[in-house]
Write a protein that holds these residues in place. Structure first.
Motif, PDB file in Angstrom:
ATOM      1  N   MET A   1       2.692  10.791  -1.091  1.00 32.58           N
ATOM      2  CA  MET A   1       3.242   9.733  -1.646  1.00 32.58           C
ATOM      3  C   MET A   1       2.845   9.384  -3.172  1.00 32.58           C
ATOM      4  N   GLY A   2       2.957  10.384  -3.927  1.00 33.94           N
ATOM      5  CA  GLY A   2       2.393  10.306  -5.196  1.00 33.94           C
ATOM      6  C   GLY A   2       1.036  10.452  -5.628  1.00 33.94           C
ATOM      7  N   ASN A   3       0.127  10.346  -4.501  1.00 32.14           N
ATOM      8  CA  ASN A   3      -1.164  10.258  -4.580  1.00 32.14           C
ATOM      9  C   ASN A   3      -1.822  11.709  -4.276  1.00 32.14           C
ATOM     10  N   TRP A   4      -3.072  11.820  -4.723  1.00 30.26           N
ATOM     11  CA  TRP A   4      -3.790  13.089  -4.210  1.00 30.26           C
ATOM     12  C   TRP A   4      -4.780  12.825  -3.123  1.00 30.26           C
TER      13      TRP A   4
ATOM     14  N   VAL B   1       6.131  -0.261   3.515  1.00 30.58           N
ATOM     15  CA  VAL B   1       7.428   0.184   3.914  1.00 30.58           C
ATOM     16  C   VAL B   1       8.553  -0.761   4.130  1.00 30.58           C
ATOM     17  N   ARG B   2       9.699  -0.130   4.104  1.00 32.89           N
ATOM     18  CA  ARG B   2      10.888  -1.136   4.175  1.00 32.89           C
ATOM     19  C   ARG B   2      10.945  -1.784   5.339  1.00 32.89           C
ATOM     20  N   ASP B   3      10.957  -0.901   6.609  1.00 37.46           N
ATOM     21  CA  ASP B   3      11.136  -1.399   7.710  1.00 37.46           C
ATOM     22  C   ASP B   3      10.009  -0.919   8.856  1.00 37.46           C
TER      23      ASP B   3
ATOM     24  N   ILE C   1       9.044  -1.793  11.952  1.00 34.55           N
ATOM     25  CA  ILE C   1       9.376  -1.160  13.280  1.00 34.55           C
ATOM     26  C   ILE C   1       9.957   0.194  13.244  1.00 34.55           C
ATOM     27  N   LYS C   2      10.865   0.584  12.518  1.00 37.96           N
ATOM     28  CA  LYS C   2      11.314   1.780  11.915  1.00 37.96           C
ATOM     29  C   LYS C   2      10.234   2.935  12.018  1.00 37.96           C
ATOM     30  N   SER C   3       9.416   2.625  11.129  1.00 39.37           N
ATOM     31  CA  SER C   3       8.444   3.347  10.447  1.00 39.37           C
ATOM     32  C   SER C   3       7.493   3.681  11.674  1.00 39.37           C
ATOM     33  N   TYR C   4       7.184   2.704  12.290  1.00 42.37           N
ATOM     34  CA  TYR C   4       6.373   2.664  13.544  1.00 42.37           C
ATOM     35  C   TYR C   4       6.820   3.699  14.399  1.00 42.37           C
ATOM     36  N   GLY C   5       7.954   3.526  14.804  1.00 47.69           N
ATOM     37  CA  GLY C   5       8.746   4.322  15.793  1.00 47.69           C
ATOM     38  C   GLY C   5       8.734   5.837  15.360  1.00 47.69           C
TER      39      GLY C   5
ATOM     40  N   SER D   1       3.015  -1.768   6.513  1.00 50.34           N
ATOM     41  CA  SER D   1       3.179  -2.826   6.356  1.00 50.34           C
ATOM     42  C   SER D   1       4.469  -3.529   5.474  1.00 50.34           C
ATOM     43  N   GLU D   2       5.293  -4.385   6.120  1.00 48.44           N
ATOM     44  CA  GLU D   2       6.647  -4.684   5.582  1.00 48.44           C
ATOM     45  C   GLU D   2       6.557  -6.251   5.238  1.00 48.44           C
ATOM     46  N   TYR D   3       6.938  -6.331   3.859  1.00 50.97           N
ATOM     47  CA  TYR D   3       6.981  -7.750   3.497  1.00 50.97           C
ATOM     48  C   TYR D   3       8.389  -8.398   4.025  1.00 50.97           C
ATOM     49  N   ASN D   4       8.135  -9.393   4.557  1.00 50.47           N
ATOM     50  CA  ASN D   4       9.568 -10.148   5.090  1.00 50.47           C
ATOM     51  C   ASN D   4       9.940 -11.222   3.986  1.00 50.47           C
ATOM     52  N   LYS D   5      11.032 -10.864   3.620  1.00 50.03           N
ATOM     53  CA  LYS D   5      11.735 -12.009   2.600  1.00 50.03           C
ATOM     54  C   LYS D   5      12.115 -13.183   3.237  1.00 50.03           C
TER      55      LYS D   5
END
Length: 137
Positions: free
Chosen positions: A52-55, A90-92, A94-98, A133-137
């Motif tokens: 993810m852009g890191n080492w 993450v954007r979602d 629940i989806k990433s968790y799955g 973690s997803e930020y809930n708008k």
């Protein structure tokens, strides 16, 4: 124009070192479960990953050296006592968790809503803690 003469980190990159007990098991986890890309391997006791852009530098345990006397690299001793953790926004959640569950990640709990975010935590094979973690708008 910004003066870089006093910047000790000009053209530098930050690498996080994680001490792992089983390099093969950790290599599989980071590449197959998290999707990190192998950059370089050093004789079975260290592995450089791009994530993810890191080492990330995975190393096996080791004792003091001339440049770090009295310093020991050890795997986490007690998994429930954390001094370092990664948070991945993450954007979602629940989806990433799955997806991560399907790939073999073992979560501490399913996602929880806490204030303005939905989050959950998992560990690598040695107990290094990760949060999605997803930020809930």
């Amino acid at each position: 124009m910004k003066d870089n003469q006093n910047n000790p980190f000009e053209d530098s990159a930050l690498t996080t070192i994680l001490v792992v007990s089983d390099m093969a098991k950790s290599k599989t986890f980071y590449t197959d479960v998290l999707g990190a890309k192998i950059f370089r391997e050093y004789g079975g006791d260290s592995l450089v990953l791009q994530f993810m852009g890191n080492w990330l530098l995975l190393v096996t345990p080791g004792g003091p050296t001339e440049d770090k006397p009295d310093t020991h690299f050890v795997v986490p001793v007690v998994k429930n006592k954390v001094s370092h953790a990664f948070t991945i926004r993450v954007r979602d959640c629940i989806k990433s968790y799955g997806i991560l569950i399907e790939k073999g990640a073992e979560f501490i709990t399913p996602p929880f809503e806490r204030g303005s975010e939905t989050r959950c935590f998992f560990r690598d094979p040695d107990g290094h803690l990760f949060e999605i973690s997803e930020y809930n708008k």
